[in-house]
Design an enzyme around this catalytic site. Structure first.
Site, PDB file in Angstrom:
ATOM      1  CG  ASN A   1       0.948  -5.820   1.836  1.00 32.96           C
ATOM      2  OD1 ASN A   1       0.299  -5.242   0.825  1.00 32.96           O
ATOM      3  ND2 ASN A   1       0.944  -6.991   1.565  1.00 32.96           N
TER       4      ASN A   1
ATOM      5  CG  ASP B   1      -2.028  -1.029   0.959  1.00 33.83           C
ATOM      6  OD1 ASP B   1      -1.636  -2.180   1.341  1.00 33.83           O
ATOM      7  OD2 ASP B   1      -3.201  -0.788   0.419  1.00 33.83           O
TER       8      ASP B   1
HETATM    9  O1  MRU Z   1      -7.438  -3.403   3.003  1.00 37.91           O
HETATM   10  P1  MRU Z   1      -7.295  -3.806   1.728  1.00 37.91           P
HETATM   11  O2  MRU Z   1      -7.884  -5.146   1.054  1.00 37.91           O
HETATM   12  O3  MRU Z   1      -7.515  -2.575   0.769  1.00 37.91           O
HETATM   13  O4  MRU Z   1      -5.716  -4.010   1.449  1.00 37.91           O
HETATM   14  C1  MRU Z   1      -5.153  -4.449   0.526  1.00 37.91           C
HETATM   15  C2  MRU Z   1      -3.629  -4.675   0.494  1.00 37.91           C
HETATM   16  O5  MRU Z   1      -2.926  -4.638   1.442  1.00 37.91           O
HETATM   17  C3  MRU Z   1      -2.921  -5.204  -0.723  1.00 37.91           C
HETATM   18  O6  MRU Z   1      -2.000  -6.130  -0.590  1.00 37.91           O
HETATM   19  C4  MRU Z   1      -2.205  -3.742  -1.243  1.00 37.91           C
HETATM   20  O7  MRU Z   1      -3.198  -2.780  -1.736  1.00 37.91           O
HETATM   21  C5  MRU Z   1      -1.718  -4.088  -2.561  1.00 37.91           C
HETATM   22  S1  MRU Z   1      -2.523  -4.812  -3.746  1.00 37.91           S
HETATM   23  C6  MRU Z   1      -2.249  -4.232  -5.210  1.00 37.91           C
END
Ligand code: MRU
Length: 351
Positions: free
Chosen positions: A255, A245
């Site tokens: 992440n 993220d």
């Molecule tokens: O809370 P989320 O489901 O939005 O979290 C998503 C993640 O942690 C993914 O691993 C991250 O966004 C990378 S995906 C391209």
């Protein structure tokens, strides 16, 4: 060799439909494929906040459309200073989720576009905001494909791979980040087996990644997050790939919660740990992982599963949605510009 073509089965979680976006509501997956038509910025905020649309690149794309939807709905009479109104819309959308930098990255582009067009007719500005959103959306598909292709040098044939959360098409414009690497290995005819971390508490692994892999015909097993260490010891997977993220300037990685434990386990077992990251997730303005804001979500995500109460009603809960993996535990980043190795402070700056 697998004979299914993933190209045929890949879902696009956000679609532009003339005057609105259509998203697949990820909170209903895998049980039901329900699409939501979104015409207004408030509903975009809600969809991001509630994880109907989720994954770092996907929320950036949705937010970019959100700026357009918000700007076009401004009552003409109130537009004294359109740029300030757009600024307000961007601040609002940015408040939906704090950790994924892609959200702010997309909003910053909308803001600087509106800044550069100050004084132009409102219609021209809103139409440029829509073009921007559509460009970001289309570019993300290409970027994700490029990440998938760049990652191939790290994936042997017959690879067993552990992944966490959902980093697939659902999390991006198309293909995904870490999962794109897996899709492209499959496309190349490599035989792949994926160990899918369930990803507590919201089960993005078992609900979403397994759903995507199932559609594309890639072999997988779901494991509870707590099983990853034992799988590493007993099955000796070849590598771990996750998404991110936000990557800080020194290479620290935010992440989905559980990524840090996976990286520590991988180090202990001598298994390479890779992070797939589009440039839009790399935040050179954030010096280290300590400076990344970590979203904390509602207590009930840990006290209730579906309709089933799984803890005392008022049990105190700590529920960070993300963690930080220190850069020392990351063997390489897979980006649309190729593979990035340490020293990250220098190499991330270069791309
Ligand atoms: O809370 P989320 O489901 O939005 O979290 C998503 C993640 O942690 C993914 O691993 C991250 O966004 C990378 S995906 C391209």
């Amino acid at each position: 060799m697998n004979n299914k073509n993933p190209e045929l089965h890949i879902v696009e979680p956000i679609q532009w439909k003339e005057d609105h976006i259509r998203i697949i509501d990820q909170t209903f997956l895998p049980g039901r494929e329900i699409y939501q038509d979104i015409f207004e910025v408030g509903k975009v905020w809600e969809a991001i906040r509630s994880l109907r649309v989720r994954g770092a690149p996907a929320i950036g794309i949705a937010a970019a459309y959100g700026v357009y939807l918000g700007a076009k709905d401004l009552p003409e009479i109130e537009i004294v200073d359109l740029h300030s109104e757009i600024q307000r819309i961007c601040e609002y959308l940015s408040s939906a989720r704090p950790t994924a930098v892609n959200l702010q990255w997309a909003l910053d582009q909308a803001l600087s576009l509106s800044d550069s067009m100050q004084g132009e007719p409102a219609e021209k500005i809103t139409s440029a905001l829509l073009d921007l959103a559509r460009d970001l959306h289309e570019n993300d598909k290409q970027i994700c494909a490029d990440i998938g292709i760049a990652g191939q040098e790290l994936i042997p044939d017959n690879a067993a791979i552990i992944t966490h959360c959902n980093t697939g098409s659902l999390a991006t414009g198309k293909y995904g980040t870490a999962l794109s690497v897996i899709y492209h290995a499959h496309l190349k005819g490599k035989k792949i087996h994926v160990w899918v971390d369930e990803t507590r508490p919201l089960l993005q692994g078992s609900r979403l990644t397994a759903w995507e892999l199932e559609k594309t015909g890639i072999d997988y097993h779901i494991i509870a997050d707590s099983m990853a260490g034992w799988v590493m010891k007993s099955s000796k997977p070849d590598l771990v790939i996750v998404g991110t993220d936000r990557v800080a300037a020194n290479g620290d990685v935010a992440n989905k919660i559980g990524t840090y434990s996976l990286a520590v386990l991988a180090k202990h077992h001598g298994i390479p740990f890779y992070v797939a990251a589009p440039k839009s997730s790399i935040d050179l303005n954030t010096p280290t992982g300590d400076d990344i804001p970590i979203e904390e979500r509602q207590d009930d995500e840990l006290r209730v599963i579906g309709d089933q109460v799984t803890a005392p009603e008022k049990a105190p809960v700590y529920n960070p949605a993300f963690d930080i993996t220190p850069h020392e535990l990351v063997d390489a980043f897979i980006t649309e510009k190729g593979i990035i190795r340490p020293d990250y402070t220098a190499s991330l700056k270069q791309i």
